[in-house]
Design a protein around this motif. Sequence first.
Motif, PDB file in Angstrom:
ATOM      1  N   MET A 167       0.862  -1.087  -0.113  1.00 40.60           N
ATOM      2  CA  MET A 167       0.009   0.055  -0.026  1.00 40.60           C
ATOM      3  C   MET A 167       0.805   1.233  -0.063  1.00 40.60           C
ATOM      4  SD  MET A 167      -1.093   2.331   2.311  1.00 40.60           S
ATOM      5  CE  MET A 167      -0.924   1.676   3.777  1.00 40.60           C
ATOM      6  N   ALA A 168       1.700   1.168   0.848  1.00 39.99           N
ATOM      7  CA  ALA A 168       2.640   2.283   0.949  1.00 39.99           C
ATOM      8  C   ALA A 168       3.502   2.648  -0.347  1.00 39.99           C
ATOM      9  CB  ALA A 168       3.618   2.216   2.150  1.00 39.99           C
ATOM     10  N   ARG A 169       3.938   1.631  -1.017  1.00 38.39           N
ATOM     11  CA  ARG A 169       4.784   1.645  -2.162  1.00 38.39           C
ATOM     12  C   ARG A 169       4.007   2.380  -3.354  1.00 38.39           C
ATOM     13  NH1 ARG A 169       6.727  -4.094  -3.766  1.00 38.39           N
ATOM     14  NH2 ARG A 169       7.125  -2.979  -5.679  1.00 38.39           N
ATOM     15  N   VAL A 170       2.686   1.911  -3.307  1.00 41.84           N
ATOM     16  CA  VAL A 170       1.769   2.627  -4.498  1.00 41.84           C
ATOM     17  C   VAL A 170       1.589   3.818  -4.397  1.00 41.84           C
ATOM     18  CG1 VAL A 170      -0.492   2.848  -5.074  1.00 41.84           C
ATOM     19  CG2 VAL A 170       0.466   0.380  -4.690  1.00 41.84           C
ATOM     20  N   PHE A 171       1.618   4.574  -3.183  1.00 41.60           N
ATOM     21  CA  PHE A 171       1.907   5.824  -2.664  1.00 41.60           C
ATOM     22  C   PHE A 171       3.061   6.556  -2.781  1.00 41.60           C
ATOM     23  CE2 PHE A 171      -2.509   4.825  -0.542  1.00 41.60           C
ATOM     24  CZ  PHE A 171      -3.135   5.786  -1.488  1.00 41.60           C
ATOM     25  N   SER A 172       3.945   5.959  -3.452  1.00 42.00           N
ATOM     26  CA  SER A 172       5.268   6.610  -3.718  1.00 42.00           C
ATOM     27  C   SER A 172       5.983   6.696  -2.441  1.00 42.00           C
ATOM     28  CB  SER A 172       5.315   7.792  -4.734  1.00 42.00           C
ATOM     29  OG  SER A 172       4.559   7.232  -6.109  1.00 42.00           O
ATOM     30  N   CYS A 173       5.992   6.083  -1.186  1.00 38.09           N
ATOM     31  CA  CYS A 173       6.878   6.497  -0.238  1.00 38.09           C
ATOM     32  C   CYS A 173       8.390   5.759  -0.551  1.00 38.09           C
ATOM     33  CB  CYS A 173       6.360   5.414   0.931  1.00 38.09           C
ATOM     34  SG  CYS A 173       4.955   6.157   1.553  1.00 38.09           S
TER      35      CYS A 173
END
Lengths: 260, 236
Positions: free
Chosen positions: A158-164
């Motif tokens: 989830m966090a990767r999708v939001f470009s973290c």
Amino acid sequence: MRNDRPPLFRGMLAPIIGILALLLLWHLVCSLGHISPYVLPSPQKVGQTFLKMARSGEILRDVLVSFRRVIRGFGIAFLLAFLLAVFRIAVPVSERFTAAFIQFFRSVPPISLIPLLILWCGIGEQTKTIIIILAAFFPMYLAIVKGFTSYDPKLLEMARVFSCSPLRLFLRVVLPSAVPDILLGMRTSLGYAWRAIIGAEMVAASTGLGHMILFAQQMSRTDKVIVGILVIGIAGSVNDWLLGCLIRRLAGRRAAHGWD
Amino acid sequence: MAGIDLVQLRKAYTVDQRRIPILNGLDLSIPEKAITVVLGKSGCGKTTLLRLIAGLETPDSGQIQLPGNQRTAFVFQEPRLLPWLSVQGNVQFPLKRAEIQPDETRWMLRTVGLTGFEQALPHQLSGGMQQRVALARALLYHPTLILMDEPFAALDHFTRVEMQQALLDIQQKTGASILFVTHSIDEAMTLGNKLVILAGGVIRSAYTLTDPHPRDLLGSEMIELRRRIMEDINTH
């Protein structure tokens, strides 16, 4: 009506009854006269000795010395365990090189290293600090590594999708996920550190609770030995309780929902 | 900003040394500033399609042509909330500190019906409320593309209708492109500007809906469209 009692009273009643029963049994055994007071002094005698040692400041001095040693060693052990666990997850291949080494030292009781450490470092503070570090490091390191590797991969996704960024992923997802394991590791390690310092002080120290017990035994003062044992138990419990309070404070509302 | 083009996309998984093809040379154009709905049976590759576009999986072959300044949000089938953060913390999670606007957060939580639950932890919410937090998190991110994988499946009928309306309002306001996966034909016809039916790893058929919202699903054209979609899904 039982439910109207204050929670503190409800929680403490059973332990107080247990302690009183043990004291009564101890008193009865001593009153029968079958056991020499040299081997087992009465609770009254131990109580008098305790008060005398407390008034003279002898107990407080030794408790503070041992406590300072534990905090110093435990702090260094935590820092090392945390940094090495971060390195372990940042460079997963490092696990293959360090696993055997860690397993070896985990199996060696720190107390068995005292003779070697005395040869290398003398009987100063350094030896005792190293003993505490060795005792506290491994449970904490293993718990932190477990915490860092048992996050929910779906949250990371989830966090990767939001470009973290990788740093943000670590600080916002991996580290908070690991908090319960880290706190558990700290609590376990603190107990280990407390036990280790008493052992180390019995062999290589001229101050501290461990030394106090050994010195009392050499002076044939069984009452002082028992006072020392009681103080160690109480101080260890207070140590654990203080860390528990700190955990609850840090974990905030999460502590009330199984995070402690 | 141009839309998204998928060209000859292929993806297969290996289970027990057996290769299972999911997408078999799929071609699809996803228009910008519109809602594209993907319909299909379970296991037809709808979720895989979203995951490929989000970059969570890599295709075996084919191309995914995305605009350069894409900002993608994903609403997963499950809420995927961080259990240690409050509702407010979860909704603001993707934002950098400078991007957080408290008024906008409050407005978004009001839009998804979560006013008064700002400080609640995820375990204190129902499944439907958790999913609404996930939706608010995606919308507050100001994405140019929102990938939605059956986001309303866990909601009751009335909340679902409310959320569909909220999504339409926000989409019209922000102009985000949305790729929406659902099992529900009614939901697809309520939301979609373009409906695509996925079967056998390729796009079996596609329909463009130009009717304004709200749509009357009981009109004769809609009933006919519904029948054709069901045929497309069932004849594979």
